[in-house]
Design an enzyme around this catalytic site. Sequence first.
Site, PDB file in Angstrom:
ATOM      1  N   CYS A  58       0.997  -1.450   0.095  1.00 58.58           N
ATOM      2  CA  CYS A  58       0.638   0.081  -0.151  1.00 58.58           C
ATOM      3  C   CYS A  58       0.804   1.414   0.125  1.00 58.58           C
ATOM      4  O   CYS A  58       1.878   1.329   1.178  1.00 58.58           O
ATOM      5  CB  CYS A  58      -0.979  -0.461   1.493  1.00 58.58           C
ATOM      6  N   CYS A 169      -0.160   4.446  -6.620  1.00 58.54           N
ATOM      7  CA  CYS A 169      -1.149   4.414  -5.822  1.00 58.54           C
ATOM      8  C   CYS A 169      -2.142   2.819  -5.743  1.00 58.54           C
ATOM      9  O   CYS A 169      -2.197   2.504  -7.063  1.00 58.54           O
ATOM     10  CB  CYS A 169      -2.552   4.288  -5.186  1.00 58.54           C
TER      11      CYS A 169
END
Lengths: 255, 255
Positions: A58, A169
């Site tokens: 992440c 992302c």
Amino acid sequence: MTVVKEVMRQLPQEQIIYFGDTARSPYGPRSSEEVRLFTRQIVDYLIQFQPKMIVIACNTATAVALEEIRAYVPVPVVGVIYPGARAALSATKTGYIGVIGTDGTIRSGAYEQALKRLSPHVEAVSKACPTFVPLVEKGLFQSSEALGVVREALDPLRSLPFDTLILGCTHYPFLTDAIQLVMGPDVQLINSAEETAREISTILHDKGQLAHSLETPVHQFFCSGDPEMFQKIARAWLGEQICAVPVVWRMSQIL
Amino acid sequence: MTVVKEVMRQLPQEQIIYFGDTARSPYGPRSSEEVRLFTRQIVDYLIQFQPKMIVIACNTATAVALEEIRAYVPVPVVGVIYPGARAALSATKTGYIGVIGTDGTIRSGAYEQALKRLSPHVEAVSKACPTFVPLVEKGLFQSSEALGVVREALDPLRSLPFDTLILGCTHYPFLTDAIQLVMGPDVQLINSAEETAREISTILHDKGQLAHSLETPVHQFFCSGDPEMFQKIARAWLGEQICAVPVVWRMSQIL
């Protein structure tokens, strides 16, 4: 999940123990303190399985917690930011790189820092795209609505002469087609999930720790939210043939 | 030299100590025993500088000597084969990969072994292209002769359905245009020099050994043949702005 899919594809012999913090995601809009706390909790949980490596899959969590976690556990810890930065440095011809990510990632300046750390003269420009994750989470990534949202967010970047754009992302690879359409064919998109899988391979190989078994490993999936919902998403994203029946446990005690 | 150029581009803060075995190159047609001996001699020479890492920037030497050298020196040793294999596994969509290289590299089967080691179900096909290195060394890489030579060598591969082709020799990036033209736009070419520079970055970062200085490092170049000739080639390949005056010493004592 985009990182898991790439690890399964590039390193099919490696066993994965996955924790998806579905009850508390997305991390993008959260404060650094919260994201650091959540990441430590998850690492504490995963370390019980004695993994040979921990991957923070992440960008937001990598941006604020990677260094702390690296100092905290005795195994290599790989984030998703340096892999994307390295791939961008390898790809760029002009030395001018764009970065898009969540509010948390962009606010942290982690990509600019990584790029400058590796190559001080490179130029970078970054922009938070807070509308992208909700779009992907709603499953709307191939809709005409998606194209509109992407166009609105990226329009201010189109006049800038970078030749490489980091999808900073792990949700954004789902929007690749729309992003490429808006940015035009001359901008090379960097998928940080793909690049991270490759760096995991490099580091395991350097340490002589690549898995040897020829049998298909049995992966384990954990999540903090509804396991049925998670199982559905995992099947859809990973594909039936890759991961026929992901068993998912709900680990509510870590919250 | 293609690897050096990429390291300078992707990691401009790192100091390079280079040894070019110009008196005994090319290694491609030599026996494994000879290549192993030469590689050991060069590593013995370089290790005196106490480098934080050794890079075997030659596919032929990597193919036959990497494992031995890794066991032999106390610092990480990076070859050019696994980086190319990993990049190909990341790039392929069909799981069918082509490899071209020198006689020595292809005969060793090192790329097939690396690909299978990482991903057992991947298919690979390889072909030695012994005519390519002499072409590049003569500086003919942009001539019409080059296109003819490349077409003749690669024609047997054109009917095979691989989607990714590893340029398994550090000379081949000079022939990229001709190879892409012959293979068509749907085959993705993997430049092992570019990929190796990136893996050097990954490993130095994992070990916390990236250079910190903001000053441009002073590189050192050594060769076994004519230093003036080498200096000319280095300037032409690396570019005046990257490496204005490469000082070259002739190290005949190691031969």
